[in-house]
Design a protein around this motif. Sequence first.
Motif, short mmCIF file in Angstrom:
data_model
loop_
_atom_site.label_atom_id
_atom_site.label_comp_id
_atom_site.label_asym_id
_atom_site.label_seq_id
_atom_site.Cartn_x
_atom_site.Cartn_y
_atom_site.Cartn_z
N GLY A 296 3.59 -66.97 -49.98
CA GLY A 296 2.85 -67.52 -51.10
C GLY A 296 2.23 -66.46 -51.98
N GLU A 297 2.68 -65.21 -51.87
CA GLU A 297 2.12 -64.12 -52.68
C GLU A 297 2.78 -64.05 -54.05
N LEU A 298 4.09 -64.26 -54.08
CA LEU A 298 4.85 -64.18 -55.32
C LEU A 298 5.44 -65.54 -55.65
N PHE A 299 5.55 -65.84 -56.93
CA PHE A 299 6.32 -67.01 -57.33
C PHE A 299 7.27 -66.63 -58.46
N PHE A 311 6.16 -63.28 -60.51
CA PHE A 311 4.75 -63.03 -60.78
C PHE A 311 3.98 -62.96 -59.46
N GLU A 312 2.91 -62.16 -59.45
CA GLU A 312 2.02 -62.09 -58.31
C GLU A 312 0.91 -63.11 -58.52
N CYS A 313 0.82 -64.07 -57.64
CA CYS A 313 -0.08 -65.22 -57.85
C CYS A 313 -1.54 -64.79 -57.93
N ASN A 314 -2.00 -63.98 -56.98
CA ASN A 314 -3.43 -63.63 -56.94
C ASN A 314 -3.86 -62.84 -58.16
N SER A 568 8.47 -79.97 -66.34
CA SER A 568 9.86 -79.70 -66.01
C SER A 568 10.07 -79.13 -64.62
N SER A 569 9.01 -78.59 -64.01
CA SER A 569 9.14 -78.04 -62.65
C SER A 569 7.77 -77.94 -62.00
N ILE A 570 7.77 -77.96 -60.67
CA ILE A 570 6.51 -77.95 -59.93
C ILE A 570 6.77 -77.41 -58.53
N CYS A 571 5.77 -76.70 -57.96
CA CYS A 571 5.96 -76.14 -56.62
C CYS A 571 4.62 -75.88 -55.97
N TRP A 572 4.45 -76.33 -54.71
CA TRP A 572 3.25 -76.04 -53.93
C TRP A 572 3.28 -74.60 -53.45
N ARG A 573 2.08 -74.03 -53.28
CA ARG A 573 1.95 -72.70 -52.71
C ARG A 573 1.83 -72.84 -51.19
N GLY A 574 2.97 -72.90 -50.53
CA GLY A 574 2.99 -73.09 -49.09
C GLY A 574 2.33 -74.39 -48.70
#
Length: 595
Positions: A296-299, A311-314, A568-574
Amino acid sequence: MSSLRHRVLPPQILLKCPKEASFCLWLLHPEPTCRPSMSDLLQSEFITEPRDNLEEREAAIELRDRIEEQESLLEFLLLIQQRKQESAYRLQDTVSLLSSDIEQVVKRQLILKKRGSSLSDFSKDDHQYTSGQPLMSFQANEEPSAFLASRKRVRQGILALENGVEVDEESQGSTLLESSRLMRNFKKLESVYFLTRRRQMKAAASGKSLTRHSPLSSENGRGSMIVSEKSSVSNPVAPKAFFNNDSRQGGWIDPFLEGLCRYLSFSQLRVKADLKQGDLLNSSNLVCALAFDREGELFATAGVNKKIKIFECNSIVNDNRDIHYPVVELAGRSKLSSLCWNSYIKSQIASSNFDGVVQIWDVARSQLVTEMKEHKKRVWSIDISSADPTLLASGSDDGTVKLWSINQGVSIGTIKTKANVCCVQFPSDSGRSLAFGSADHKVYYYDLRNPKIPLCTMIGHSKTVSYVKFVDSSTLVSSSTDNTLKLWDLSMSASGINESPLHSFTGHTNLKNFVGLSVSDGYIATGSETNEVFVYHKAFPMPVMSYMFNNTDSMSGLEVDDASQFISSICWRGQSSTLVAANSNGNIKILEMMT
């Protein structure tokens, strides 16, 4: 008239009115000389019949009609009585069921309170309240709303006493019935409760266990036991005798309670970060795919701009910048449709494009590793198995699902269908099975050791199935352009066909576009063509919360009058409460569920 001329009268007249028939035949005598004269008619018995006899006959006829009317009314009333009596029996059974369930819950509550008094992490005040207060009971003649309001008033009073604040008794609990999501959705929650109980009783009657495959139970099978509104004890060990005796009657409690608590745990989505990544060289910034890596660090984002951006989430959440730049950017030759990280190799990500090519990338080295080009049309979806990270599946407009060996770079199996394949998904615990959705409105579940026929076919959607995601090993959710999500229990399939979804989730709008679907710890996130993000919980068919994107331009950040924008798109962080969502204009937001 010819019949009268020949003195032929209808049989009904001859039977019911013999005198009248005789009079008519006399008038129609074939010999004119034998026909009655006017004086004969006036002196005939038929004409001179006493008036009172005629009135008696009319009265008899009227009485008969009234009797028939009364019989019709009586029949109607008896039918109403029968149906109401049946309803009363059902209501009596329902009340009896509720009383039994209330008794089970009260027993569990008492045991938990006794156990709570011995837990060392409770404060002294909490200990005194938990063990010293009498158990609150629900009276048979008390309304549910009054019961809930009284519980709310007690909690408010306790909090006020702890904080040294005086509370007006009239204002206590006054907002519960007006603002509580529980009360606003009371009818739907009630329906889910009875549906859960029916399934549990049916399973108990057939000797099966509902808890193991329950759509309401947690993925790890442990469930949770709530001690209070804001505190819980993980994996409590209650007396075995109680839960063994209680398992048959109260087996529904844990999954339903967990679903209810999770539904009420969060109420809104808050923006943690707003990422603007407009591409000056492309007129369209539609994001087709979002995916987090295993930690869950990068998306990663991908879409019609033909680029994969990492991208780096934090750093995006913590750095308050107007523009965020990707840490890695990979350029493709065609519009991108799907992304999937390898759960075993951290730097490996797979993509699919509109030309039907599946590509494997090394993010650490920013280069393309493998291209697989056996599909004849656009590939909509790819997925890498978590159980076997060398296995990849892809679904295409050419009506095939292909299984690939990532190490070999070639397909090792093909499932042929009669319609476009829009989505594929492996369960998290197995590389031997696969689910996919199709343009023929169906969801298919295959055992890959026998790819000739599906193990289960789920029928219920009325339009194209655009996404499928596993909630756990035996439950999956599907999304369709018929405005619904549907939850399926794979263990309930009979003869390979399942036409009865556990739930149909409604509230969002989805009639023509791919709007995204993601699952995390029982929460189901999807987009909407109203430019909103909706979050459901698997336990209940209504939304838990939603968030509306502003209609802004991804380049300038200014609001635009464009009602056609959609998620158009969606995603949970772990398995966290954070998700990332993008819309058709390239706007990307990191959102977090809040209480």
